[in-house]
Design a protein around this motif. Structure first.
Motif, PDB file in Angstrom:
ATOM      1  N   GLY A  79       0.792  -1.222   0.000  1.00  0.00           N
ATOM      2  CA  GLY A  79       0.000   0.000   0.000  1.00  0.00           C
ATOM      3  C   GLY A  79       0.825   1.272   0.000  1.00  0.00           C
ATOM      4  N   MET A  80       2.154   1.176  -0.046  1.00  0.00           N
ATOM      5  CA  MET A  80       2.987   2.376  -0.075  1.00  0.00           C
ATOM      6  C   MET A  80       2.881   3.097  -1.414  1.00  0.00           C
ATOM      7  N   TYR A  81       2.628   2.340  -2.466  1.00  0.00           N
ATOM      8  CA  TYR A  81       2.492   2.898  -3.811  1.00  0.00           C
ATOM      9  C   TYR A  81       1.044   2.703  -4.258  1.00  0.00           C
ATOM     10  N   TYR A  82       0.457   3.713  -4.865  1.00  0.00           N
ATOM     11  CA  TYR A  82      -0.885   3.539  -5.414  1.00  0.00           C
ATOM     12  C   TYR A  82      -1.020   4.357  -6.693  1.00  0.00           C
ATOM     13  N   THR A  83      -1.937   3.927  -7.525  1.00  0.00           N
ATOM     14  CA  THR A  83      -2.194   4.645  -8.769  1.00  0.00           C
ATOM     15  C   THR A  83      -3.686   4.657  -9.030  1.00  0.00           C
ATOM     16  N   THR A  84      -4.135   5.708  -9.694  1.00  0.00           N
ATOM     17  CA  THR A  84      -5.533   5.891 -10.068  1.00  0.00           C
ATOM     18  C   THR A  84      -5.566   6.486 -11.471  1.00  0.00           C
ATOM     19  N   PRO A  85      -6.735   6.536 -12.110  1.00  0.00           N
ATOM     20  CA  PRO A  85      -6.795   7.200 -13.425  1.00  0.00           C
ATOM     21  C   PRO A  85      -6.308   8.643 -13.387  1.00  0.00           C
ATOM     22  N   ALA A  86      -6.617   9.368 -12.313  1.00  0.00           N
ATOM     23  CA  ALA A  86      -6.171  10.760 -12.202  1.00  0.00           C
ATOM     24  C   ALA A  86      -4.650  10.848 -12.113  1.00  0.00           C
ATOM     25  N   ILE A  87      -4.031   9.949 -11.370  1.00  0.00           N
ATOM     26  CA  ILE A  87      -2.573   9.942 -11.261  1.00  0.00           C
ATOM     27  C   ILE A  87      -1.945   9.591 -12.606  1.00  0.00           C
ATOM     28  N   GLY A  88      -2.598   8.684 -13.357  1.00  0.00           N
ATOM     29  CA  GLY A  88      -2.113   8.382 -14.699  1.00  0.00           C
ATOM     30  C   GLY A  88      -2.108   9.601 -15.594  1.00  0.00           C
ATOM     31  N   ILE A  89      -3.154  10.458 -15.477  1.00  0.00           N
ATOM     32  CA  ILE A  89      -3.207  11.702 -16.249  1.00  0.00           C
ATOM     33  C   ILE A  89      -2.063  12.631 -15.843  1.00  0.00           C
ATOM     34  N   ILE A  90      -1.827  12.709 -14.547  1.00  0.00           N
ATOM     35  CA  ILE A  90      -0.743  13.562 -14.041  1.00  0.00           C
ATOM     36  C   ILE A  90       0.597  13.147 -14.642  1.00  0.00           C
ATOM     37  N   LYS A  91       0.871  11.857 -14.626  1.00  0.00           N
ATOM     38  CA  LYS A  91       2.153  11.370 -15.151  1.00  0.00           C
ATOM     39  C   LYS A  91       2.262  11.627 -16.654  1.00  0.00           C
ATOM     40  N   THR A  92       1.144  11.547 -17.357  1.00  0.00           N
ATOM     41  CA  THR A  92       1.158  11.844 -18.788  1.00  0.00           C
ATOM     42  C   THR A  92       1.489  13.306 -19.034  1.00  0.00           C
ATOM     43  N   ILE A  93       0.916  14.206 -18.237  1.00  0.00           N
ATOM     44  CA  ILE A  93       1.200  15.635 -18.380  1.00  0.00           C
ATOM     45  C   ILE A  93       2.680  15.918 -18.113  1.00  0.00           C
ATOM     46  N   LEU A  94       3.228  15.319 -17.059  1.00  0.00           N
ATOM     47  CA  LEU A  94       4.645  15.513 -16.744  1.00  0.00           C
ATOM     48  C   LEU A  94       5.538  14.967 -17.853  1.00  0.00           C
ATOM     49  N   ALA A  95       5.178  13.801 -18.393  1.00  0.00           N
ATOM     50  CA  ALA A  95       5.969  13.211 -19.475  1.00  0.00           C
ATOM     51  C   ALA A  95       5.887  14.051 -20.737  1.00  0.00           C
ATOM     52  N   LEU A  96       4.724  14.638 -21.014  1.00  0.00           N
ATOM     53  CA  LEU A  96       4.590  15.515 -22.178  1.00  0.00           C
ATOM     54  C   LEU A  96       5.479  16.741 -22.043  1.00  0.00           C
ATOM     55  N   GLY A  97       5.519  17.322 -20.850  1.00  0.00           N
ATOM     56  CA  GLY A  97       6.426  18.446 -20.614  1.00  0.00           C
ATOM     57  C   GLY A  97       7.879  18.058 -20.810  1.00  0.00           C
ATOM     58  N   ALA A  98       8.241  16.861 -20.313  1.00  0.00           N
ATOM     59  CA  ALA A  98       9.615  16.380 -20.489  1.00  0.00           C
ATOM     60  C   ALA A  98       9.945  16.159 -21.959  1.00  0.00           C
ATOM     61  N   LEU A  99       8.978  15.654 -22.727  1.00  0.00           N
ATOM     62  CA  LEU A  99       9.204  15.437 -24.161  1.00  0.00           C
ATOM     63  C   LEU A  99       9.480  16.748 -24.880  1.00  0.00           C
ATOM     64  N   ILE A 100       8.722  17.789 -24.555  1.00  0.00           N
ATOM     65  CA  ILE A 100       8.952  19.097 -25.185  1.00  0.00           C
ATOM     66  C   ILE A 100      10.338  19.614 -24.840  1.00  0.00           C
ATOM     67  N   VAL A 101      10.757  19.435 -23.594  1.00  0.00           N
ATOM     68  CA  VAL A 101      12.108  19.863 -23.189  1.00  0.00           C
ATOM     69  C   VAL A 101      13.167  19.085 -23.962  1.00  0.00           C
ATOM     70  N   LEU A 102      12.978  17.782 -24.128  1.00  0.00           N
ATOM     71  CA  LEU A 102      13.943  16.961 -24.864  1.00  0.00           C
ATOM     72  C   LEU A 102      14.061  17.419 -26.320  1.00  0.00           C
ATOM     73  N   ILE A 103      12.923  17.704 -26.939  1.00  0.00           N
ATOM     74  CA  ILE A 103      12.952  18.177 -28.328  1.00  0.00           C
ATOM     75  C   ILE A 103      13.668  19.513 -28.427  1.00  0.00           C
ATOM     76  N   GLN A 104      13.312  20.417 -27.516  1.00  0.00           N
ATOM     77  CA  GLN A 104      13.869  21.767 -27.560  1.00  0.00           C
ATOM     78  C   GLN A 104      15.360  21.806 -27.215  1.00  0.00           C
ATOM     79  N   SER A 105      15.846  20.786 -26.502  1.00  0.00           N
ATOM     80  CA  SER A 105      17.239  20.787 -26.036  1.00  0.00           C
ATOM     81  C   SER A 105      18.251  20.444 -27.127  1.00  0.00           C
ATOM     82  N   ARG A 106      17.798  19.954 -28.267  1.00  0.00           N
ATOM     83  CA  ARG A 106      18.738  19.449 -29.264  1.00  0.00           C
ATOM     84  C   ARG A 106      19.703  20.530 -29.746  1.00  0.00           C
ATOM     85  N   GLU A 107      19.184  21.739 -29.971  1.00  0.00           N
ATOM     86  CA  GLU A 107      20.055  22.811 -30.463  1.00  0.00           C
ATOM     87  C   GLU A 107      21.118  23.159 -29.435  1.00  0.00           C
TER      88      GLU A 107
END
Length: 499
Positions: A79-107
């Motif tokens: 029970g130390m770790y838990y996940t819900t649909p809302a938490i899944g959305i949160i992780k998707t938003i964070l990953a999307l932000g990270a993806l934009i940073v990765l793309i922008q970092s190439r230059e």
């Protein structure tokens, strides 16, 4: 002998895929690395690996696609770790932000003095994202603290990655010192909670929580520690110096993804663990929100360095993000998630332009360097304007809708006949007034680009393809996320399914 049920890892698909990304990137970097010399040494620079950044971006895209669909609620590891649909959305938003940073970092990573750090940058960044995922999925204060440190320590390395340029080493030192201090304060508060109730599980704490001096002090210390991560006033003093000294790409990541993860964690813990003490932390939020939005706006007007300018802007935006919490309802979580999504798109668009201009203007990020930008680089000036309008909340851009939903969530169920309700409406009114102030200082940049004359304007240049792609994604978010109701409904349905 203890038997481990490895099927528990099936509930941790986002973290498992990030670990897989780390392993693949490490092997790719180790297998293709060349002999590296310091940039100022008299030898031939290493040749860039043109395939490396597209590979990492592709892997991150696969990670997002795998985890974008809402998951069923599940727990793991006692029970130390838990996940819900809302938490899944949160992780998707964070990953999307990270993806934009990765793309922008190439230059930036294509420069001779940074290309040999490319592998380290990707691994550190994904490590921070892994820590943030653990932090938002924690159902136990020990796991939460471990996730927080997993995110903070690699972040300090990212801030100091460009130590031979600007003030990156100084920024990293200030970041790690304040992060260490804030973690100590937070741990002190957590120890008070454990001493008062004998458990660190969120569910057990919520059932046993009572407003005693020990628990109130523990809540204040915990909030203070997380306030440093969110750079809320009065815990914001590190922000401007760290943002200015860090590489621009890292500054963008720090301002959106890191801040978003801290906001999600604060929301979950206040509304879950400290729900029985809502009358205490609501008044605490009233004070911090007003101070953060007002003081940050006033200081932003005085800034001429754009990275320091965006630092105070992010402090103000943090106040708006936290504003949603005072409603203490399901709408609060939905509004906060939607606001962070829009903030990721708008803020990363601004930092993509700043990074591109910095690379072609000898590292200059002063506002005066943007005077007359529309004459030589009209497209960048136009996209910068759209992003700033969204941050300021000007319709019809997505930022206006995100602020509207936050204001609505803040007064959800509030009655003006009660003290708390009257204060909630007052805080929302102050936030509305500050929106006008923020429009003023965002328009200072627009004025510089379109109205102010420059004797030696920045010459016309062609942005890198990666920068164009990052700007295209961000601009699409700014224009579409607000008017496409399905985005808000997607987040809201996940929140309702998690209740």
């Amino acid at each position: 002998m203890m038997n481990i049920d490895y099927s528990q890892f099936l509930s941790m698909i986002p973290e498992v895929t990030l670990v897989a990304l780390l392993v693949i990137i490490f092997i790719a970097d180790f297998a293709t690395a060349q002999r590296v010399v310091l940039p100022n040494a008299e030898s031939k620079a290493v040749s860039p690996r043109a395939w490396f950044n597209p590979l990492v971006c592709l892997l991150m895209t696969v990670h997002i696609v795998i985890n974008i669909f809402p998951v069923t609620a599940a727990t793991a590891f006692g029970g130390m770790y838990y996940t819900t649909p809302a938490i899944g959305i949160i992780k998707t938003i964070l990953a999307l932000g990270a993806l934009i940073v990765l793309i922008q970092s190439r230059e930036w990573l294509s420069r001779p003095d940074t290309q040999f750090k490319e592998g380290e940058f990707y691994m550190l960044m994904i490590s921070t994202l892994l820590g943030m995922n653990m932090m938002v999925s924690a159902n136990h204060f020990l796991l939460f603290f471990l996730g927080l440190e997993m995110a903070s320590v690699p972040m300090a390395c990212l801030v100091g990655l460009d130590k031979y340029r600007h003030n990156s080493a100084e920024a990293a030192a200030k970041f790690i010192l304040t992060a260490t201090f804030s973690s100590g304060v937070m741990l002190f508060g957590i120890s008070f909670l454990y001493g008062a109730m004998g458990t660190l599980y969120f569910d057990d704490l919520a059932m046993k929580m009572q407003a005693t001096p020990l628990t109130v002090l523990g809540m204040v210390f915990f909030f203070s520690g997380l306030g440093f991560k969110l750079s809320l006033v009065p815990f914001h003093f590190w922000t401007a110096d760290t943002y200015q000294g860090a590489p621009t790409t890292v500054t963008g990541y720090l301002s959106v993804v890191s801040k978003g993860a801290a906001a999600f964690a604060l929301c979950a813990i206040l509304m879950k663990v400290f729900a029985p003490m809502v009358e205490y932390w609501q008044y605490l939020l009233f004070i911090v929100i007003v101070l953060s939005i007002t003081i940050a706006n006033l200081f932003a007007i005085r800034q001429r360095d754009l990275k320091r300018f965006m630092a105070f802007s992010s402090i103000s935006q943090a106040g708006y993000i936290v504003l949603a919490l005072i409603g203490n309802s399901a709408m609060s979580f939905t509004a906060l998630s939607f606001y962070v999504l829009i903030y990721v798109a708008a803020n990363m668009a601004v930092f993509s332009v700043i990074s591109s201009v910095e690379e072609h203007n000898n590292g200059v990020v002063d506002m005066e360097g943007y005077n007359g930008l529309y004459k030589t680089n009209p497209r960048l000036a136009f996209l910068m304007t759209l992003a700033l309008f969204s941050l300021g909340g000007i319709p019809p851009f997505a930022g206006m809708f995100s602020k509207f939903f936050v204001f609505m969530a803040a007064v959800k169920g509030a009655s003006i006949s009660t003290t708390a309700g009257a204060l909630a409406y007052t805080v929302v009114f102050i936030a509305l007034v500050n929106t006008v102030v923020s429009l003023y200082y965002y328009l200072l940049i627009v004025k510089a680009m379109y109205i102010k004359h420059n004797e030696n304007p920045l010459s016309t240049f062609k942005s890198a393809s990666s920068t164009k792609l990052a700007l295209a994604i961000c601009t699409a978010g700014i224009l579409l996320f607000g008017v496409c109701s399905m985005v808000y409904e997607w987040i809201d349905s996940a929140t309702m399914a998690s209740l």
